[in-house]
Design a protein around this motif. Sequence first.
Motif, PDB file in Angstrom:
ATOM      1  N   THR A 139      14.503  57.145  26.170  1.00 26.68           N
ATOM      2  CA  THR A 139      13.342  58.028  26.227  1.00 26.68           C
ATOM      3  C   THR A 139      13.235  58.932  25.005  1.00 26.68           C
ATOM      4  OG1 THR A 139      13.418  58.042  28.633  1.00 26.68           O
ATOM      5  CG2 THR A 139      12.208  59.833  27.575  1.00 26.68           C
ATOM      6  N   ALA A 140      12.014  59.018  24.467  1.00 18.91           N
ATOM      7  CA  ALA A 140      11.689  59.936  23.378  1.00 18.91           C
ATOM      8  C   ALA A 140      10.505  60.781  23.804  1.00 18.91           C
ATOM      9  CB  ALA A 140      11.361  59.168  22.102  1.00 18.91           C
ATOM     10  N   ARG A 141      10.376  61.956  23.193  1.00 22.33           N
ATOM     11  CA  ARG A 141       9.250  62.842  23.448  1.00 22.33           C
ATOM     12  C   ARG A 141       8.423  63.005  22.174  1.00 22.33           C
ATOM     13  NH1 ARG A 141       9.256  62.705  28.852  1.00 22.33           N
ATOM     14  NH2 ARG A 141      11.073  63.690  29.799  1.00 22.33           N
ATOM     15  N   THR A 142       7.166  63.347  22.370  1.00 23.10           N
ATOM     16  CA  THR A 142       6.281  63.560  21.232  1.00 23.10           C
ATOM     17  C   THR A 142       6.715  64.788  20.447  1.00 23.10           C
ATOM     18  OG1 THR A 142       4.476  62.749  22.632  1.00 23.10           O
ATOM     19  CG2 THR A 142       3.872  63.756  20.524  1.00 23.10           C
ATOM     20  N   ALA A 143       6.948  64.613  19.140  1.00 27.54           N
ATOM     21  CA  ALA A 143       7.259  65.740  18.256  1.00 27.54           C
ATOM     22  C   ALA A 143       5.987  66.221  17.560  1.00 27.54           C
ATOM     23  CB  ALA A 143       8.308  65.349  17.222  1.00 27.54           C
ATOM     24  N   TYR A 144       5.182  65.275  17.093  1.00 32.66           N
ATOM     25  CA  TYR A 144       3.854  65.625  16.603  1.00 32.66           C
ATOM     26  C   TYR A 144       2.935  64.429  16.740  1.00 32.66           C
ATOM     27  CZ  TYR A 144       4.745  63.357  11.996  1.00 32.66           C
ATOM     28  OH  TYR A 144       5.023  62.466  10.987  1.00 32.66           O
TER      29      TYR A 144
END
Length: 201
Positions: A139-144
């Motif tokens: 899982t990754a999250r939005t950084a920009y």
Amino acid sequence: MAGLDATGTQSTPDIDRGGPDFSRMIEALRLVQDRTTGAAPPHEVVTEATRALEAIAASMEPFTVPEREQITGRRLDLPGRGQALVPAFHVDEWDDEHATGRFTLSRYYLGGNGAAHGGVIPLLFDEVLGRLANTGRPTARTAYLNVNFRRITRLGVELRLHAKLEREEGRKRYLTAAIHDGDQVTADAEGLFVALLPGQP
């Protein structure tokens, strides 16, 4: 299409969750959103509709579950993952490096003068790029998310979205996407998604 759920766990679409009418229920909810947005009903109709919606909400309340157990947002076999926030995105191709699909923006997403609201475009990009960033990966999250509005995005016409994983650098995943109305690009985006560290929510 298998993918990663919100907890980072590999998941397979469970078409039985919610029963055979779950998809119909979500489409009915979308239709209510659209019809309500485009309507100017008299007071008595507003009162009747309000009572009906309140009754529906009350009927759902006893079945509230923790996030990991909910159906909405986890039915990867359905357009929009079985939720009514994001426009229904119909997948044509999907693997761990690219995705293509179709969608039509309804009246619910109107900004003005027949054009889509500017906020729905980043919402759709984040939905598709976020899912692609997590396909086959932790899982990754939005950084920009940088969005360029090239021209008006129209309502009521079939649009296409193409997304691509450009590169990975350690925990960072760089992705791009574009929305096409025929042979014209109406908007494009570049996003950075960062993989979570162990224990990060």
